[in-house]
Design a protein around this motif. Structure first.
Motif, mmCIF file in Angstrom:
data_model
loop_
_atom_site.group_PDB
_atom_site.id
_atom_site.type_symbol
_atom_site.label_atom_id
_atom_site.label_comp_id
_atom_site.label_asym_id
_atom_site.label_seq_id
_atom_site.Cartn_x
_atom_site.Cartn_y
_atom_site.Cartn_z
ATOM 1 N N SER A 49 0.951 -1.244 -0.073
ATOM 2 C CA SER A 49 0.018 0.213 -0.083
ATOM 3 C C SER A 49 0.712 1.243 -0.072
ATOM 4 N N LEU A 50 1.910 1.337 -0.166
ATOM 5 C CA LEU A 50 2.998 2.241 -0.316
ATOM 6 C C LEU A 50 2.711 3.057 -1.750
ATOM 7 N N ASP A 51 3.193 4.218 -1.671
ATOM 8 C CA ASP A 51 2.939 4.919 -3.174
ATOM 9 C C ASP A 51 4.096 4.633 -4.033
ATOM 10 N N ARG A 68 4.879 5.599 -6.764
ATOM 11 C CA ARG A 68 5.178 6.903 -7.653
ATOM 12 C C ARG A 68 6.458 7.723 -6.891
ATOM 13 N N LEU A 69 6.641 7.187 -5.688
ATOM 14 C CA LEU A 69 7.625 7.934 -4.996
ATOM 15 C C LEU A 69 8.953 7.198 -4.863
#
Lengths: 281, 282
Positions: free
Chosen positions: A85-87, A89-90
């Motif tokens: 669930s981490l982003d 795109r970063l």
């Protein structure tokens, strides 16, 4: 002192009751396992506590009433759901900077220590990390925030055994002390059994049991006898009978004695199956 | 304020590619033109009278109209990219399965949505302004070489076209932002389909029963278009041109409609945030 108090919590998804009049008290300084089958209501309970879901009933976190999502709750509770669930795109560095800037209780020393111990590639996008690396990153950003409660919702799902062990070791070493509380929802109960102090069994949205694990295990014994003595065990009205090679095992009250039997303490998964029924998870 | 800066930085990082796309398209466009000119030059096909205007042409009007027109293409591009960014503003994190991570940070929902709104609109406007400025320089160098350039009217033309597109972007962007709080994907198309359906339904009711139900698309169009007093392309003299340019500022920016547009956009932003705030995160 109770950190979380849940009273009469009910959550419905249409006609389905995901949580049914749940009452719960979560004390300070405990490591608590939340054990239930798939769809028993573990994740729903955690999401209600965080205010991510609408519900009927009352939830107090350190005296603060939660009836919808309040950002201030996250100054008290850190939450690790499935690590994917981490982003994506970063980059790793951008994720760390992002969380550090938003959390006033960010501990740069802890973050630095965890970072130096990990081999996280700072300039790599999170989406390109392996699941193990994502776990390390999630641990780093969560354990570097000084909060009282840590909620872990199946955090090691899909990880190999090395990362799973490392995950729980890091949490114990870096986070836990007697003023903090950890609630772990997991399927791999055998792996966390040794670190848990309390256990909550949840089934079909209801809390079946909440108890100190040592006390729970003291109430029961696992008796093993040769397979040909199965009838003797059945007469004792055991909670659960299982078979191993050439032997029959039964969970019975700790005061039950049988001549020539082997006695041991039942595992949490045995007790879970005995209390809840169904397949051994 | 620091939290807002952090959110803006994060939203800029994840929107950077889309935001900068108009630069690359414009650069490609100019490259093609340069390539065309170079090829034409070597083939001897360049028309020397391509930019010739009659001697008595009003310089003000030409400078104005030229600069007003050249912002058209980047302006339309800006609207398209506003739609692209805004339609994922409040649903992209859910689709990418990282909503829980962002929601688990101790930061107000209003700041989070504000940052997405701000980056989606302001980011596009800054890009549009820079492209318009570059186009302004190119066009006016050409105009100056053929003695048809007046700085004041030229910059007015550019700025007025820019302002008009900013306002159109504000309405369309806010509407798309609102749709992104409701729909999980293709928010703009779904929102527009509903508006068209309601519009047609009301139209049928109005015709069948003689009712006077407000038509949503007509209302939106009315809200977006600029009420110009006179068609500036019609033959005008120098004095008329200056007057029109002056009046155009009132039609584009300095009127009650602008305030109304800002309020409309604010209401859509607030509505979108409230819907998003009350959404369950499963």
């Amino acid at each position: 002192m109770e950190l979380i108090e849940v009273r009469n919590l009910t959550k419905r998804y249409g006609s389905l009751k995901a949580l049914d009049k749940v009452d719960l008290k979560i004390p300070e300084g405990r490591i608590i396992g939340l054990l239930g089958k798939n769809g028993a209501g573990k994740s729903t309970l955690m999401r209600c506590i965080l205010g991510f879901l609408k519900f009927d009933g009352e939830i107090d976190i350190m005296g603060e009433r939660v009836n919808h999502h309040k950002e201030s709750i996250h100054n008290l509770i850190a939450f690790i759901p499935d690590v994917s669930s981490l982003d994506d795109r970063l980059t790793v560095q951008q994720t760390i900077d992002y969380v550090a800037s938003l959390n006033e209780s960010w501990n740069a020393v802890t973050a630095g220590r965890l970072l130096s111990r990990s081999d996280l590639p700072l300039n790599q996008k999170v989406g390109n990390l392996s699941k193990g690396m994502k776990t390390k990153l999630y641990l780093l950003i969560t354990l570097s925030i000084d909060v009282k409660i840590l909620l872990l919702d199946e955090p090691t799902l899909g990880l190999d055994i090395v990362f799973r062990k490392e995950f729980f070791n890091t949490i114990l070493g870096e986070y836990f002390d007697e003023t903090k509380t950890i609630i772990i929802s997991t399927h791999q109960v055998e792996e966390v059994e040794q670190i848990l102090q309390d256990i909550i069994f949840i089934d079909e949205g209801k809390i079946i049991l909440q108890e100190d694990i040592a006390e729970l295990k003291n109430q029961y014994s696992l008796i093993s006898v040769q397979s040909n003595r199965k009838e003797e065990l059945e007469k004792l009205n055991p909670m659960l009978i299982t078979h191993t090679l050439g032997k029959v095992n039964a969970i019975v009250g700790s005061d039950v004695q049988i001549e020539g039997a082997e006695y041991s303490r039942p595992s949490l998964s045995d007790l879970f199956v005995a209390k809840v029924g169904g397949s051994n998870e | 304020m620091n939290k807002f800066k952090t959110l803006i930085k994060k939203d800029w990082i994840i929107s950077k590619k889309t935001l900068l796309m108009p630069f690359w398209i414009t650069a490609g466009f100019y490259l093609l033109i340069i390539l065309g000119i170079v090829i034409a030059y070597y083939k001897g096909d360049i028309q020397s009278n391509l930019f010739d205007f009659p001697v008595d042409s009003p310089i003000n009007a030409i400078s104005y109209i030229a600069n007003l027109s050249v912002v058209g293409l980047p302006g339309l591009m800006s609207i398209i990219f506003i739609i692209m960014l805004m339609q994922g503003a409040l649903n992209e994190d859910i689709r990418r399965n990282c909503e829980l991570f962002h929601r688990s940070q101790p930061v107000s929902i209003w700041l989070r949505t504000g940052s997405k709104f701000y980056v989606g609109l302001l980011g596009n406007w800054i890009v549009l302004f820079l492209i318009a400025l570059f186009t302004f320089i190119v066009v006016n160098i050409i105009l100056a070489t053929i003695h048809q350039f007046d700085f004041t009217t030229a910059i007015s033309g550019m700025l007025q076209a820019f302002s008009a597109f900013v306002k159109t972007g504000l309405i369309i962007g806010s509407l798309t932002f609102f749709c992104s709080a409701i729909f999980k994907d293709k928010a703009f198309l779904k929102g527009l389909s509903i508006l068209v359906a309601v519009h047609l339904l009301f139209l049928i009711f109005n015709n069948l029963f003689g009712w006077n139900l407000p038509l949503p698309l007509s209302y939106l169009m009315k809200l977006m278009i600029i009420d110009t007093e006179k068609n500036i392309l019609v033959g005008i003299d120098e004095f008329e041109a200056l007057n029109l340019i002056k009046n155009a500022w009132n039609s584009i920016l300095f009127n009650w409609k602008t305030l109304y547009q800002v309020l409309f956009s604010g209401a859509l932003f607030a509505g979108a945030t409230l819907i998003y705030k009350n959404k369950e995160i499963k």
